[in-house]
Design an enzyme around this catalytic site. Structure first.
Site, PDB file in Angstrom:
ATOM      1  N   SER A 184       0.832  -1.057   0.005  1.00 28.30           N
ATOM      2  CA  SER A 184      -0.018   0.097   0.120  1.00 28.30           C
ATOM      3  C   SER A 184       1.024   1.399  -0.081  1.00 28.30           C
ATOM      4  O   SER A 184       1.616   1.421  -0.815  1.00 28.30           O
ATOM      5  CB  SER A 184      -0.985  -0.064   1.090  1.00 28.30           C
ATOM      6  OG  SER A 184      -2.055   1.090   1.064  1.00 28.30           O
ATOM      7  N   ASP A 227      -0.174  -4.373  -3.888  1.00 32.08           N
ATOM      8  CA  ASP A 227      -1.059  -3.416  -4.375  1.00 32.08           C
ATOM      9  C   ASP A 227      -0.793  -1.796  -3.750  1.00 32.08           C
ATOM     10  O   ASP A 227      -1.260  -0.949  -2.954  1.00 32.08           O
ATOM     11  CB  ASP A 227      -2.438  -3.837  -3.484  1.00 32.08           C
ATOM     12  CG  ASP A 227      -3.763  -3.306  -4.379  1.00 32.08           C
ATOM     13  OD1 ASP A 227      -3.644  -3.056  -5.388  1.00 32.08           O
ATOM     14  OD2 ASP A 227      -4.728  -2.988  -3.753  1.00 32.08           O
ATOM     15  N   HIS A 263      -7.502  -5.630  -0.967  1.00 34.01           N
ATOM     16  CA  HIS A 263      -6.364  -4.714  -0.935  1.00 34.01           C
ATOM     17  C   HIS A 263      -5.241  -5.895  -0.149  1.00 34.01           C
ATOM     18  O   HIS A 263      -4.025  -5.975  -0.669  1.00 34.01           O
ATOM     19  CB  HIS A 263      -6.730  -3.636  -0.074  1.00 34.01           C
ATOM     20  CG  HIS A 263      -5.480  -2.560  -0.150  1.00 34.01           C
ATOM     21  ND1 HIS A 263      -4.702  -2.210  -1.114  1.00 34.01           N
ATOM     22  CD2 HIS A 263      -5.314  -1.990   0.971  1.00 34.01           C
ATOM     23  CE1 HIS A 263      -3.835  -1.142  -0.840  1.00 34.01           C
ATOM     24  NE2 HIS A 263      -3.858  -1.098   0.569  1.00 34.01           N
TER      25      HIS A 263
END
Ligand SMILES: *[C@@H]1O[C@H](CO)[C@@H](O)[C@H](O)[C@H]1NC(C)=O
Ligand SMILES: *[C@@H]1O[C@H](CO)[C@@H](O)[C@H](O)[C@H]1NC(C)=O
Ligand SMILES: *[C@@H]1O[C@H](CO)[C@@H](O)[C@H](O)[C@H]1NC(C)=O
Ligand SMILES: *[C@@H]1O[C@H](CO)[C@@H](O)[C@H](O)[C@H]1NC(C)=O
Length: 338
Positions: free
Chosen positions: A185, A209, A271
């Site tokens: 992230s 991600d 996610h």
């Protein structure tokens, strides 16, 4: 009370047709356009984030990168970390750091910390598969600021991480061809910046991600200059994750978007799937990506080009292109044809 009503009214006005009434429902969200997005805090509780909110200037004016902590785990200390402090050579020399072994560096995202499941899962997978130095970067103090502030601070967090790695290798030995940076992230953009800080010398950089909001077209994002070989695994593209290809090799499991198999509507599960897939691939290198003609083919899960493994812990991995594949809905997420 008045403030709350005014705020609610202005959200309704500014958001136009965006439906924000269901916490966690991001069906309204359009990357690069929407002002509001629901994001999970460290416990997965959705928080409404205003992507035009103001920065915490006071925090940004501190030398917050200096608060990064570097926690070393090895097969000798798989569960209890050793703290390595930049500038304190004894902290490296007296630790279990072994310069001849691979160095894996893990970086968490927003509202997370060094103990978050992304770190524990991947750390355990690496140590089971190879005798490595695993350094978990804890930047929780800054990662717990509002999203825009945390995103704004990512380049400095990465710069300090890069300088730490240069110091570590100069002080305690090591080899850039043995360095693998892994970030989830916002952490993917942290390793992107750390990689450029060390002039792209790290052998491999993996973005799990990579965060999307505020990173679309952002020159400080993870990119091909971040390492010798840079890859990204997109699992919630267009919402928490960035959808566009940004690396040498970009993988789009199940189309790269929410919902991933076994996930319901909320993006949090999709996610997080990026690091679950990666941890599984380190333990058992069984995800076969197939080359795609373009992103559309990846999104529609129709890629049938040449095979290239998604993830794994191989330091010399090299490849280029867009890859798609199907996965299963639960660990180890392998997809089987019946
Ligand atoms: C580390 O933790 C794991 C999982 O809790 C456990 O199985 C293992 O025995 C522990 N290892 C050591 C050396 O304490
Ligand atoms: C992480 O876990 C360790 C061991 O349980 C604990 O001592 C430490 O305070 C935790 N750190 C954070 C930032 O949560
Ligand atoms: C790895 O996964 C494959 C399925 O793709 C399985 O057949 C094999 O036994 C697994 N290997 C290990 C070491 O777990
Ligand atoms: C991929 O599929 C297309 C049609 O969908 C076909 O024309 C092409 O030959 C296939 N390529 C491979 C490598 O199987």
């Amino acid at each position: 009370m008045k403030v709350v009503i005014v705020l609610a009214a202005s959200i309704a006005l500014c958001a136009g047709n965006e439906v924000l009434s269901v916490p966690g429902d991001n069906s309204h969200y359009i990357e690069g356009e929407s002002r509001f997005i629901w994001m999970p805090d460290g416990d997965g509780v959705p928080l409404l984030v205003d992507l035009e909110e103001s920065f915490d200037e006071e925090l940004l004016n501190t030398r917050y990168g200096a608060n990064n902590e570097y926690w070393l785990y090895t097969r000798k200390n798989p569960n209890i970390s050793q703290l390595i402090v930049k500038g304190n050579a004894n902290s490296a020399w007296n630790s279990n750091y072994a310069s001849g072994r691979p160095l894996k560096v893990l970086v968490h995202g927003w509202q997370n910390n060094g103990n978050s499941s992304m770190n524990t899962l991947i750390k355990s997978a690496f140590l089971e598969e190879q005798d490595a130095n695993v350094i978990v970067v804890d930047w929780h103090a800054f990662a717990s600021s509002n999203y825009l502030t945390a995103a704004e601070g990512v380049p400095e967090i990465g710069e300090y991480l890069g300088n730490f790695l240069i110091w570590l290798i100069n002080t305690a030995g090591g080899n850039w061809d043995n360095v693998h940076l892994v970030g989830f992230s916002l952490g993917a953009h942290v390793v992107g910046n750390a990689g450029r800080q060390v002039d792209g010398r790290a052998a491999r950089v993996t973005g799990l991600d990579p965060a999307g909001p505020k990173w679309h077209g952002n020159s400080k994002a993870l990119n091909k200059q971040s390492g010798q070989y840079v890859e990204a695994i997109h699992t919630d593209g267009g919402v928490f994750g960035i959808l566009e290809p940004i690396a040498h090799a970009d993988f789009y499991p199940n189309g790269g978007k929410n919902p991933q198999p076994g996930c319901c509507l909320m993006s949090t599960c999709s996610h997080s799937r990026a690091y679950e897939l990666f941890a599984s691939s380190v333990l058992n290198n069984s995800f076969k990506g197939r080359g795609c003609k373009d992103l559309d083919q990846a999104k529609s899960v129709k890629c049938n080009g040449s095979i290239f493994s998604m993830g794994n812990g191989i330091i010399s991995k090299r490849g280029f292109g867009i890859f798609g594949l199907k996965t299963g809905s639960s660990y180890p997420f392998f997809f089987f044809y019946f």
